[in-house]
Design an enzyme around this catalytic site. Sequence first.
Site, PDB file in Angstrom:
ATOM      1  N   ASN A   1     -16.646  48.669  26.054  1.00 45.68           N
ATOM      2  CA  ASN A   1     -15.442  49.277  26.617  1.00 45.68           C
ATOM      3  C   ASN A   1     -15.268  50.716  26.162  1.00 45.68           C
ATOM      4  OD1 ASN A   1     -14.524  46.107  26.181  1.00 45.68           O
ATOM      5  ND2 ASN A   1     -14.028  47.014  28.142  1.00 45.68           N
TER       6      ASN A   1
ATOM      7  N   ASP B   1     -11.776  14.223  -3.704  1.00 45.66           N
ATOM      8  CA  ASP B   1     -11.688  12.951  -4.418  1.00 45.66           C
ATOM      9  C   ASP B   1     -13.067  12.631  -4.945  1.00 45.66           C
ATOM     10  OD1 ASP B   1      -9.090  12.293  -3.973  1.00 45.66           O
ATOM     11  OD2 ASP B   1      -9.484  11.293  -2.078  1.00 45.66           O
TER      12      ASP B   1
HETATM   13  P1  ATP Z   1     -10.482   8.987  -6.441  1.00 41.58           P
HETATM   14  O1  ATP Z   1      -9.093   9.491  -6.437  1.00 41.58           O
HETATM   15  O2  ATP Z   1     -11.531   9.952  -6.760  1.00 41.58           O
HETATM   16  O3  ATP Z   1     -10.814   8.115  -5.272  1.00 41.58           O
HETATM   17  P2  ATP Z   1     -10.461   6.694  -8.011  1.00 41.58           P
HETATM   18  O4  ATP Z   1     -10.844   5.904  -6.832  1.00 41.58           O
HETATM   19  O5  ATP Z   1     -11.209   6.480  -9.248  1.00 41.58           O
HETATM   20  O6  ATP Z   1     -10.522   8.169  -7.779  1.00 41.58           O
HETATM   21  P3  ATP Z   1      -8.111   5.220  -7.965  1.00 41.58           P
HETATM   22  O7  ATP Z   1      -8.717   4.425  -6.880  1.00 41.58           O
HETATM   23  O8  ATP Z   1      -6.714   5.681  -7.851  1.00 41.58           O
HETATM   24  O9  ATP Z   1      -8.940   6.484  -8.262  1.00 41.58           O
HETATM   25  O10 ATP Z   1      -8.305   4.401  -9.308  1.00 41.58           O
HETATM   26  C1  ATP Z   1      -7.733   4.794 -10.502  1.00 41.58           C
HETATM   27  C2  ATP Z   1      -7.964   3.745 -11.537  1.00 41.58           C
HETATM   28  O11 ATP Z   1      -7.314   2.549 -11.135  1.00 41.58           O
HETATM   29  C3  ATP Z   1      -9.433   3.375 -11.726  1.00 41.58           C
HETATM   30  O12 ATP Z   1     -10.037   4.156 -12.706  1.00 41.58           O
HETATM   31  C4  ATP Z   1      -9.343   1.931 -12.164  1.00 41.58           C
HETATM   32  O13 ATP Z   1      -9.140   1.844 -13.540  1.00 41.58           O
HETATM   33  C5  ATP Z   1      -8.094   1.428 -11.477  1.00 41.58           C
HETATM   34  N1  ATP Z   1      -8.450   0.680 -10.267  1.00 41.58           N
HETATM   35  C6  ATP Z   1      -9.175   1.091  -9.229  1.00 41.58           C
HETATM   36  N2  ATP Z   1      -9.312   0.149  -8.312  1.00 41.58           N
HETATM   37  C7  ATP Z   1      -8.640  -0.924  -8.751  1.00 41.58           C
HETATM   38  C8  ATP Z   1      -8.390  -2.238  -8.244  1.00 41.58           C
HETATM   39  N3  ATP Z   1      -8.859  -2.636  -7.073  1.00 41.58           N
HETATM   40  N4  ATP Z   1      -7.660  -3.074  -8.994  1.00 41.58           N
HETATM   41  C9  ATP Z   1      -7.160  -2.677 -10.161  1.00 41.58           C
HETATM   42  N5  ATP Z   1      -7.353  -1.475 -10.702  1.00 41.58           N
HETATM   43  C10 ATP Z   1      -8.098  -0.588 -10.015  1.00 41.58           C
END
Ligand code: ATP
Length: 918
Positions: free
Chosen positions: A711, A348
Amino acid sequence: MFYNQNIDRIFTELKTSRHEGLTAKEAQARLEKYGRNEMQQDPPTPIWKIFIRSFKEPLVIILLLAVLLSLISGIYELTNGGDLQHARSSFYESIAIMILILINSGLSIWQTVNARKSLDSLKEMNNHQVSVLRDSSWEKMSATLLVPGDIIGVKMGDFIEADVRWFKVSELQVLEAHLTGESEPISKVTAELADETDLGDRKNMGYSGSTVTNGNGYAVIVATGMDTELGKIAGLLKNVPDSKTPIEKTINELTQKLMYVAAGVVLFTLVAGGFKTWLTTGTFSFTSFTAILSTAIALAVAAIPDALPAVLSIVLTIGAKVLSKSKGLIKSLNSVETLGSTTFIASDKTGTLTKNEMTVTRFFTNGIEFEVEGRGYEPLGEITPKDMTSARQFIVASILNNEANVSINETGNYVPFGNPTDVALVVLGLKCNIDRHELLNQKAEIDYDILRIFPFDSTRKMMSVVVKAGNEFKVLTKGAPDVLLSRADAKTDQHAFEMKVNKFASEALRTLAVGERIISEDEALNSTMEELENNISILGLAGIIDPPREEVKQSVETLHDASINVVMITGDHAKTAQAIAAKLGIISDDESQVIEGKQIDKMSDDELFNTVEDIRVYARVSPEHKQRIIKQLQRHGEVVAMTGDGVNDAPALRSADIGIAMGINGTDVTKESADLILLDDKFTTIEHSVAAGRTIFTNIKNFMRHELTTNVAEVLSLMFGLLFITRDIGHVSSSTPILTALMVLWVNMISDALPSFALGYDVPESDIMNKPPRDTHKTILDSKMMMRIVVRGVTMGLVVFGAFVLAARKGMQVEEAQTVAFLTLVFGQLWNVFDARSSKTLYHRNPFSNSKLIMAVAFSALSSLFVTMSPFFNEVMGTARLSAGVYLMLIFVPAIPVFLISGIKAVLLKGNLYEVTD
Ligand code: ATP
């Protein structure tokens, strides 16, 4: 029955409070009364049973047989007025073998106890932590300390650790399949239910062992440990049987096979020996039979690597402990082996490759792009342009649709709470002087009230809240810009936003869109999440920096040197992912190595199979994609290590060869499904764990090679004696074995076992991460390894045989000649240890780099010399004191073949005529 009662009555009954929880003192008293919150286990196998079990090992049976034969021959000599000296040594031999059998049992017991202890401590480290309200403040503590009356809070991805009654829930869904068989998550409520509600329908209750798949909730604990529903049906948890690792299985199979070899060798010795005696003397007396019998017993003992299984399992257990010191917690010994052969690491991005310290550095709203100064959580930093009136709506929506927080601790530093992306927005709000608490606590001009929360989920890639803003009802949504744009209303200028997303992403910024929609009161209260997250009017876009971890670039380089492929898997935008991957050296600015989740959706399994080995960045993927990627990589024969942090990642972690969970930010569910837990969440720990896995495996290989060489040398020298000494030489009769059974046992269990053990702890060779991963399909005893064992074993066997013949020719007594053979073998092997610990030659390693080995070798050398000098051991083992000159020769001459073979190999290596594969 708690489901059919009013919640306030439950608080009174359990003498607790929803706002304060229990006091620490009361909790302690309840812990003493109800016991720890854990399932009782079967008591572990008692020591005496392990002791008895050790006598069932084939090796011990052979040894016991040897004792019996030795005793019979001793008694025969005594009762028939035979050789008194021989009878005495037969008894000594029996006693000594019995002592060695007991040492072997002791080793088994020690190993079992040690493994148990280290597994317990690993279990303790892997204990689930729960948020509990005690003395009015929230703290994290081990789930085993929970007591009835405790107030707990859970969120998506947590395990429910006891039976609870919910009193506050927000979109809370729980999977209870283990109790009810229902495979769909159940939405939880707080209201009391009718008296005759079945377990599966008690929606206001939560049960131990369930997982939270959505939302969050607060509950009061009503039952713990064996009193929970799970405890009632589980009864006593059966101890998990110790499963053997592939190397352990190989060794066990080998030992089994060697048992047959030993049996064959004994039979052969009896027949060939008998035939030889008859040929040379023309008669066959009982005395000559006992001589042949001693050779047969010595051979049987020689053919089996006695200490190997015990040393192996001890080294594996210790290996797991060593790994946990380097912050990689391994959950099964099998994984130690697999780790070393990993060929693909799919990680990730957020938090593992990057720091997960997010700061908004730009945002775009109402056609204006703002730049934000300052990094981290301190709400200080200029924003340009300075006039932010047009940005207010965007910022208010960002911080209301948000559950994070920053606060100042005692040392005056700002500390974040909650989702890092959300924290970045809260800090941005503070930089613009807009505070979430003020908005919610009626200190702003409009009165905001949050009615419903749909938490962020990495599959939806969105989060929404339903709010009452003054007299209006709104749904506020934020999430991945492409997702929001696909659900945007007609007014939204798609093109302008897309351009900005691309701009932000190519600067390695994480992008997030924020939107809102005005709804009716009825919709606000009754519409589903699906219905509400549509027709969104996009307010703006945030560009968030999440700096890569500094040390990752070096780790990626090291892994590449070790021929391990590193792949980034992220939910983030392709451009952001690509920019960061390029910074970390995961890709060379090559776009073809980047692919998006939606492209994977369009591919068939075969199409994915054809490209999967070349892709280095997967962007905008959902957890389901991970499983497909793993499957296709595995079809290529790759060994895949995959990280995951959310609930939905659990299946992927299970299908990976090594599932990796985050110790700090990971959910309970992923930790449970993982094989390796990164206690510090850092990518570099994966690299260190792989290196440790490789080292442990190589060390095991080294000590196996060393032990098996011994052995082969023992069996061959005894065989050479049996077959080639056809006439008496000086004082030595042709039927005398070259080594006594006790000498062989001494070498196997003491003088050779200790250095083997030390090899198990050896420091890695400097090039451990410069070689390609081990091929898992190849057995540890491959042809190269066999070759090394045979070449060294045959040479050593010849040298020992030669030394014995030479000693006999010089007119030495039987015991003296046998002692010469014994010390030649001991020292030959002690020199050989230094060759065995290198994949190349003994000239390639600093002999002093493993102090344990030096100590083990010194101890073996001195104790082996001692048993030839002490009159007691002379009597028991049939050794004899030799002259100083002979001792000197026996210490140094056996080094010659070892140095010679290593020398020849070094020359071949230099001339590229020989290749090292392990
Ligand atoms: P990884 O899988 O490497 O952890 P990541 O953390 O970027 O990647 P996600 O956390 O699934 O992946 O986030 C994907 C997308 O969702 C982000 O690029 C962002 O646009 C959106 N996102 C992340 N966090 C939030 C949140 N708390 N609220 C709303 N949208 C979010």
